[in-house]
Design an enzyme around this catalytic site. Sequence first.
Site, PDB file in Angstrom:
ATOM      1  N   TYR A   1       7.080  86.517  78.446  1.00 27.54           N
ATOM      2  CA  TYR A   1       5.942  85.783  77.877  1.00 27.54           C
ATOM      3  C   TYR A   1       6.360  85.043  76.605  1.00 27.54           C
ATOM      4  CZ  TYR A   1       1.058  85.099  76.296  1.00 27.54           C
ATOM      5  OH  TYR A   1      -0.149  84.567  75.892  1.00 27.54           O
TER       6      TYR A   1
ATOM      7  N   SER B   1       1.028  80.603  72.036  1.00 30.65           N
ATOM      8  CA  SER B   1       0.577  81.930  71.592  1.00 30.65           C
ATOM      9  C   SER B   1       1.296  82.272  70.300  1.00 30.65           C
ATOM     10  CB  SER B   1       0.935  82.978  72.651  1.00 30.65           C
ATOM     11  OG  SER B   1       0.771  84.293  72.134  1.00 30.65           O
TER      12      SER B   1
HETATM   13  P1  NAD Z   1      -7.453  84.623  81.472  1.00 33.37           P
HETATM   14  O1  NAD Z   1      -6.640  85.469  82.387  1.00 33.37           O
HETATM   15  O2  NAD Z   1      -8.767  85.120  80.974  1.00 33.37           O
HETATM   16  O3  NAD Z   1      -7.680  83.203  82.154  1.00 33.37           O
HETATM   17  C1  NAD Z   1      -6.581  82.508  82.668  1.00 33.37           C
HETATM   18  C2  NAD Z   1      -7.059  81.629  83.814  1.00 33.37           C
HETATM   19  O4  NAD Z   1      -5.912  80.900  84.279  1.00 33.37           O
HETATM   20  C3  NAD Z   1      -7.583  82.432  85.014  1.00 33.37           C
HETATM   21  O5  NAD Z   1      -8.784  81.877  85.503  1.00 33.37           O
HETATM   22  C4  NAD Z   1      -6.446  82.367  86.029  1.00 33.37           C
HETATM   23  O6  NAD Z   1      -6.917  82.381  87.375  1.00 33.37           O
HETATM   24  C5  NAD Z   1      -5.821  81.027  85.685  1.00 33.37           C
HETATM   25  N1  NAD Z   1      -4.413  80.958  86.057  1.00 33.37           N
HETATM   26  C6  NAD Z   1      -3.429  81.835  85.736  1.00 33.37           C
HETATM   27  N2  NAD Z   1      -2.278  81.440  86.287  1.00 33.37           N
HETATM   28  C7  NAD Z   1      -2.537  80.303  86.976  1.00 33.37           C
HETATM   29  C8  NAD Z   1      -1.757  79.438  87.765  1.00 33.37           C
HETATM   30  N3  NAD Z   1      -0.454  79.665  87.967  1.00 33.37           N
HETATM   31  N4  NAD Z   1      -2.350  78.347  88.295  1.00 33.37           N
HETATM   32  C9  NAD Z   1      -3.668  78.095  88.116  1.00 33.37           C
HETATM   33  N5  NAD Z   1      -4.465  78.905  87.387  1.00 33.37           N
HETATM   34  C10 NAD Z   1      -3.904  80.001  86.835  1.00 33.37           C
HETATM   35  O7  NAD Z   1      -6.456  84.294  80.255  1.00 33.37           O
HETATM   36  P2  NAD Z   1      -6.779  83.828  78.744  1.00 33.37           P
HETATM   37  O8  NAD Z   1      -6.664  85.031  77.895  1.00 33.37           O
HETATM   38  O9  NAD Z   1      -7.977  82.986  78.700  1.00 33.37           O
HETATM   39  O10 NAD Z   1      -5.477  82.946  78.471  1.00 33.37           O
HETATM   40  C11 NAD Z   1      -5.471  81.551  78.635  1.00 33.37           C
HETATM   41  C12 NAD Z   1      -4.213  80.996  77.993  1.00 33.37           C
HETATM   42  O11 NAD Z   1      -4.212  81.347  76.604  1.00 33.37           O
HETATM   43  C13 NAD Z   1      -2.925  81.569  78.585  1.00 33.37           C
HETATM   44  O12 NAD Z   1      -1.929  80.573  78.568  1.00 33.37           O
HETATM   45  C14 NAD Z   1      -2.580  82.679  77.625  1.00 33.37           C
HETATM   46  O13 NAD Z   1      -1.201  82.979  77.639  1.00 33.37           O
HETATM   47  C15 NAD Z   1      -3.030  82.052  76.311  1.00 33.37           C
HETATM   48  N6  NAD Z   1      -3.292  83.032  75.254  1.00 33.37           N
HETATM   49  C16 NAD Z   1      -4.295  83.930  75.355  1.00 33.37           C
HETATM   50  C17 NAD Z   1      -4.522  84.831  74.301  1.00 33.37           C
HETATM   51  C18 NAD Z   1      -5.629  85.850  74.336  1.00 33.37           C
HETATM   52  O14 NAD Z   1      -5.667  86.726  73.457  1.00 33.37           O
HETATM   53  N7  NAD Z   1      -6.568  85.787  75.262  1.00 33.37           N
HETATM   54  C19 NAD Z   1      -3.698  84.795  73.176  1.00 33.37           C
HETATM   55  C20 NAD Z   1      -2.678  83.855  73.102  1.00 33.37           C
HETATM   56  C21 NAD Z   1      -2.494  82.957  74.138  1.00 33.37           C
END
Ligand code: NAD
Length: 252
Positions: free
Chosen positions: A151, A138
């Site tokens: 985080y 991130s």
């Molecule tokens: P999201 O919550 O939409 O999806 C995350 C998915 O991961 C969900 O389906 C959840 O059930 C699953 N998950 C979470 N913890 C888990 C675990 N311990 N074991 C198995 N499955 C698990 O999140 P997102 O926004 O798509 O984020 C995905 C990744 O991208 C994450 O690592 C997040 O930190 C990173 N990220 C997201 C953003 C953003 O703006 N959306 C920005 C930077 C980084």
Amino acid sequence: MRIAIVTGGAQGIGKGVVLHLLGKGWKVAAFDRDDEALADLAAESGSQPLLTQAVDVADEDGMAHAFAQVARWTDNAGLDLLVSNAGIADPVSGPIEELSLQEWRRWQDSHVTGAFLAVRGAVAPLRAREGSIVLMASTRALQSEPDTEAYAAAKGALCAMTHALAISLGPDIRVNAILPGWIETADWQKASARSEPEHRPIDRTQHPVGRIGVPADIAGAVEFLASDAAGFITGQQFVIDGGMTRRMIYAH
Ligand code: NAD
């Protein structure tokens, strides 16, 4: 047919990656702890070659079982790509003086331990096909809002793991990190949790590219990093944030 595992693949960015790779003819295993979201994903993917595995990425036995299922599903063909993406997406853990050790560990378990177990399970099948790894970090590994220590620390750890793994696993396996900025995922959740994204004009215009990110912005980069065109790229961090981390924000 190229074979990928995507953790956290049932919703959000991970789901975007899964559907993108399926659309490009890949065979994909999606690991996620949300059964309902996995069922939705399976329904949406139709007859495409998708294996869903209900597993918490921080659960050692569960991950061993999930990898065994993938090996069986693919006839031990190996793996071309691991996308370690699962984790608690909420960056706010609250004031540090009120943060319990148990809460702190929730972030480290899902992001860092989850990535460790995913990578450890994937190394042997990746070696068999000279595959690659993408860790989802991130921009919060680089800059912060208040009360986001758990985080930020987890994402910083993933960036450090990226270069360490690139050195350990090369030349067979390339390892890179993607550092997304604001990626809108409200409309990429399971059906029961899905909503239409709502943004203020400033949310969009503050981005140098004039918009907020979508999962496809990340999925395209994942596909590139897994391709032969990226064969000279390893140990790197790719910021994909519409230019936000390049904007100077001193108040006027
Ligand atoms: P999201 O919550 O939409 O999806 C995350 C998915 O991961 C969900 O389906 C959840 O059930 C699953 N998950 C979470 N913890 C888990 C675990 N311990 N074991 C198995 N499955 C698990 O999140 P997102 O926004 O798509 O984020 C995905 C990744 O991208 C994450 O690592 C997040 O930190 C990173 N990220 C997201 C953003 C953003 O703006 N959306 C920005 C930077 C980084």
